[in-house]
Design an enzyme around this catalytic site. Structure first.
Site, mmCIF file in Angstrom:
data_model
loop_
_atom_site.group_PDB
_atom_site.id
_atom_site.type_symbol
_atom_site.label_atom_id
_atom_site.label_comp_id
_atom_site.label_asym_id
_atom_site.label_seq_id
_atom_site.Cartn_x
_atom_site.Cartn_y
_atom_site.Cartn_z
ATOM 1 N N HIS A 52 -3.672 -5.667 1.427
ATOM 2 C CA HIS A 52 -3.378 -5.933 2.836
ATOM 3 C C HIS A 52 -3.752 -7.382 3.158
ATOM 4 O O HIS A 52 -4.683 -7.934 2.584
ATOM 5 C CB HIS A 52 -4.185 -4.999 3.737
ATOM 6 C CG HIS A 52 -3.767 -3.568 3.648
ATOM 7 N ND1 HIS A 52 -2.584 -3.107 4.165
ATOM 8 C CD2 HIS A 52 -4.385 -2.492 3.090
ATOM 9 C CE1 HIS A 52 -2.486 -1.808 3.941
ATOM 10 N NE2 HIS A 52 -3.557 -1.410 3.285
ATOM 11 N N CYS A 80 0.831 -1.206 0.000
ATOM 12 C CA CYS A 80 0.000 0.000 0.000
ATOM 13 C C CYS A 80 0.870 1.262 0.000
ATOM 14 O O CYS A 80 1.506 1.562 -0.999
ATOM 15 C CB CYS A 80 -0.972 -0.030 1.174
ATOM 16 S SG CYS A 80 -2.408 1.053 0.945
#
Length: 491
Positions: free
Chosen positions: A427, A327
């Site tokens: 994630h 991310c």
């Protein structure tokens, strides 16, 4: 419906893990049970099946209760963006960004919603286990409270107060907390729990007797200190270097690190040791370098640029070191980060590390979705969830990393031409045994170590929750806990 609320003398005394334990115990005893925390402050969040965002602590508690995580378990999530402001997420969706002062005045607006939502749980579950936040004795925050005694009053819940003896001063903290409460609030506290005790409980008994006399509240038990392979939401996980580990995985400890639970699953690999890089001095020569997510990507990039870590990363990359960005960490690896809407900073744009040929533009709308796919050309299954406000595009020298199967025509992440630098928006990617095995076996091959099968993280987690429940059940007076809820005992 019965209910019980776990409050603490401070943050990190063990409220979240005790709620998880009670959820599993009540489930084992035949009750339908649900965790609940009205307001959570954390940079670790999770995306539900319907694309809503919630705190990770309630996710673990939901698993303990045998439930799929849903946002009604954590209707308000606060994600700090700076020291004085946070992103406010209500029922899984972004409500706005607020200063601490403005949110303090805003809280009372949420009370009717919380009461209405909690009442809906009455028809669904036998027991709701409620978690407080911080301490109920933070008297400067008492007005408009919606997470400690204010919530206990709102939903009429009995309270058990937890103190952490490992930090020292547990008797003073329990006594002081009770004494700082109003009389009607003290009456809600039906018992105390002393958590994280090391040693012989007999030594504690004189202190327990004196405390019970002073506050006129019984102690429901003393829970020993123990280690579990379960995620910790309250603070970045601490890693114990394994004596016989052969693979060194290092994680950049960013000031605004988010979703550090992404790396939890790596802890269960026997020959993998994890550590944090906090400065250029302790960078070392890791086998795998992970740059994690961040709630302030630009600010954290400037931080590692200033303290010399970025130069170390680039030197490591030149030596063909394996780098994995998640991310915000993925965005930092790129050529350029643009912030036209001032989502994170007044800076319009900033150069990235230039290790991946991607360009990221921050958008106003947050992407929150569950994803599944596979590593391109490898057919390695991948699953997880996305939480980001940046959209990344590829340059000529980058190629997509993962093919997303539940979003037609969409690729995720990027890999450089040399194949040693990769990044993703996903994630929880290491939770999947197939992907974790693929990465760690690549490192094993590189070092001439025998390949191994990775265990299923969900199985390990479930076993650890059972172990947690056994420890807590054997430490507490469960009859008294059932009694304060108006329940005779097991179904």
């Amino acid at each position: 419906m019965s209910r019980i609320m776990i409050q603490g003398t401070a943050s990190s005394v063990g409220k979240s893990i005790l709620v998880a334990a009670l959820c599993r115990i009540f489930k084992q005893d035949g009750f339908s049970v649900c965790p609940y925390k009205s307001q959570n402050m954390s940079l670790n969040s999770y995306i539900t099946l319907d694309g809503k965002e919630m705190g990770r602590a309630q996710v673990l508690q939901a698993y303990a209760a045998g439930l799929e995580p849903e946002v009604y378990m954590n209707p308000i999530l606060l994600k700090p963006t700076t020291d004085k402001s946070c992103q406010v997420i209500v029922k899984g969706e972004v409500y706005g960004v607020s200063s601490a002062k403005n949110y303090y005045n805003m809280k009372k607006e949420f009370a009717p919603m919380l009461k209405e939502d909690f009442e809906e749980l009455e028809d669904k579950f036998d027991i709701v286990v409620i978690e407080g936040a911080g301490s109920p004795a933070e008297i400067n925050l008492r007005e408009n409270d919606i997470v400690n005694m204010g919530l206990a009053e709102l939903v009429d819940a009995p309270v058990v107060l937890v103190g952490d003896i490992d930090k020292g001063g547990v008797f003073a903290s329990l006594f002081g907390t009770v004494m700082l409460l109003e009389e009607n609030e003290r009456k809600r506290i039906k018992g105390t729990i002393i958590n994280k005790f090391r040693g012989d409980v007999e030594i504690l008994k004189p202190g327990l007797s004196m405390l019970e006399e002073r506050i006129n509240i019984p102690c429901f038990g003393v829970v020993p200190y123990f280690n579990l392979s379960l995620e910790d939401e309250d603070g970045a996980v601490y890693f114990n270097t394994k004596v016989n580990s052969k693979i060194d995985v290092a994680v950049i400890k960013l000031p605004h690190i988010s979703n550090f639970t992404d790396i939890d699953a790596l802890k269960i690999e026997e020959d993998v040791s994890l550590r944090y890089i906090t400065s250029s001095e302790n960078f070392g020569t890791p086998d795998l370098l992970i740059i994690p997510g961040s709630k302030n990507t630009i600010g954290d990039l400037l931080y590692i640029r200033k303290n010399g870590i970025e130069n170390k990363i680039k030197q490591y990359a030149e030596k063909n070191g394996l780098i994995f960005g998640i991310c915000g960490g993925y965005q930092m690896l790129g050529r350029l980060i643009e912030d036209p809407f001032k989502v994170e900073t007044e800076l319009g744009e900033i150069n990235g590390m230039g290790l991946l040929d991607i360009r990221t533009v921050f958008a106003e709308k947050k992407v929150t979705t569950r994803v599944q796919g596979s590593v391109i050309d490898k057919q390695i299954p991948v699953y997880g969830y996305e939480i980001h406000m940046g959209i990344s595009s590829y340059g000529e020298k980058a190629k997509p990393f993962i093919k997303i199967e539940n979003k037609v025509g969409i690729d995720d992440g990027a890999v450089n031409e040399g194949g040693n630098i990769m990044g993703t928006y996903i994630h929880g990617i290491f939770d999947g045994a197939n992907f974790r095995e693929y990465i760690i076996n690549f490192l094993r091959d590189k070092k001439g170590i025998e390949r191994k099968k990775s265990v299923v993280y969900e199985d390990v987690r479930n076993g650890e929750i059972d172990r947690l429940a056994d420890i807590v059940r054997n430490s507490l007076d469960m009859n008294s806990i059932y009694s304060v809820m108006g329940i005779e005992g097991k179904k």
